[in-house]
Design a protein around this motif. Structure first.
Motif, PDB file in Angstrom:
ATOM      1  N   TYR A 123       6.493  17.038  -3.429  1.00 27.20           N
ATOM      2  CA  TYR A 123       5.640  17.003  -2.248  1.00 27.20           C
ATOM      3  C   TYR A 123       4.657  18.163  -2.268  1.00 27.20           C
ATOM      4  CZ  TYR A 123       9.497  14.146  -0.442  1.00 27.20           C
ATOM      5  OH  TYR A 123      10.459  13.178  -0.267  1.00 27.20           O
ATOM      6  N   SER A 167      10.189   7.530  -0.898  1.00 31.25           N
ATOM      7  CA  SER A 167      11.285   6.817  -1.559  1.00 31.25           C
ATOM      8  C   SER A 167      10.719   5.581  -2.254  1.00 31.25           C
ATOM      9  CB  SER A 167      12.370   6.427  -0.555  1.00 31.25           C
ATOM     10  OG  SER A 167      11.842   5.586   0.462  1.00 31.25           O
ATOM     11  N   THR A 218      11.408  13.319  -6.820  1.00 33.85           N
ATOM     12  CA  THR A 218      10.312  13.428  -5.859  1.00 33.85           C
ATOM     13  C   THR A 218       9.661  14.799  -5.910  1.00 33.85           C
ATOM     14  OG1 THR A 218      11.787  14.164  -4.093  1.00 33.85           O
ATOM     15  CG2 THR A 218      11.420  11.794  -4.279  1.00 33.85           C
ATOM     16  N   HIS A 256      13.854   8.244  -8.958  1.00 32.84           N
ATOM     17  CA  HIS A 256      13.966   8.830  -7.617  1.00 32.84           C
ATOM     18  C   HIS A 256      13.742  10.345  -7.607  1.00 32.84           C
ATOM     19  CE1 HIS A 256      15.362   4.913  -6.233  1.00 32.84           C
ATOM     20  NE2 HIS A 256      16.216   4.926  -7.246  1.00 32.84           N
ATOM     21  N   VAL A 276       6.924   9.921  -6.410  1.00 32.42           N
ATOM     22  CA  VAL A 276       8.312   9.542  -6.709  1.00 32.42           C
ATOM     23  C   VAL A 276       8.339   8.763  -8.015  1.00 32.42           C
ATOM     24  CG1 VAL A 276       8.166   7.417  -5.332  1.00 32.42           C
ATOM     25  CG2 VAL A 276      10.400   8.458  -5.769  1.00 32.42           C
TER      26      VAL A 276
END
Length: 121
Positions: free
Chosen positions: A59, A70, A57, A55, A51
């Motif tokens: 994965y 977060s 992000t 903000h 992150v």
């Protein structure tokens, strides 16, 4: 000097949830981003999620839809909400921070000591 303090690991059954936290303390001007890595027994350390302070992000595919990363910029703290945990999520989870060296663009990297997550079937 930067210190990363991790918390929230533990043991759960498959399908359960855990929330990891990582607080950054020390002397740094700003943060570029933070992330979680994990290392399972006998395997290499892998990136789980990342992150930025804006903000943004991303994965790894195996956790998409189950984990949420977060950051609280005011607290210099990052979180990882892990739901629907699977045995293959077991490992030591490491907090990672990227920060510029002073007011330069040279990145510095820092690691936490790791927190154990164990998911039983």
């Amino acid at each position: 000097q930067v210190q990363l303090v991790e918390s929230g690991g533990g043991s759960v059954q498959a399908g359960g949830s855990l929330r990891l936290s990582c607080a950054a303390h020390g002397n740094f001007v700003s943060i570029n981003g933070m992330g979680w890595y994990r290392q399972a027994p006998g395997k290499e350390r892998e990136s789980v999620a990342h992150v930025t302070t804006e903000h943004k992000t991303n994965y790894t595919d195996s956790v998409k839809g189950r984990f949420t990363i977060s950051i609280d910029n005011a607290k210099n703290t990052m979180y990882l909400q892990m739901n629907s945990l699977k045995p293959e999520d077991t490992g030591v989870y490491y907090c990672h921070l990227e920060a510029p060296m002073g007011y330069t663009s040279i990145p510095l990297y820092y690691w936490g000591q790791g927190t154990q997550v164990t998911v039983s079937s």
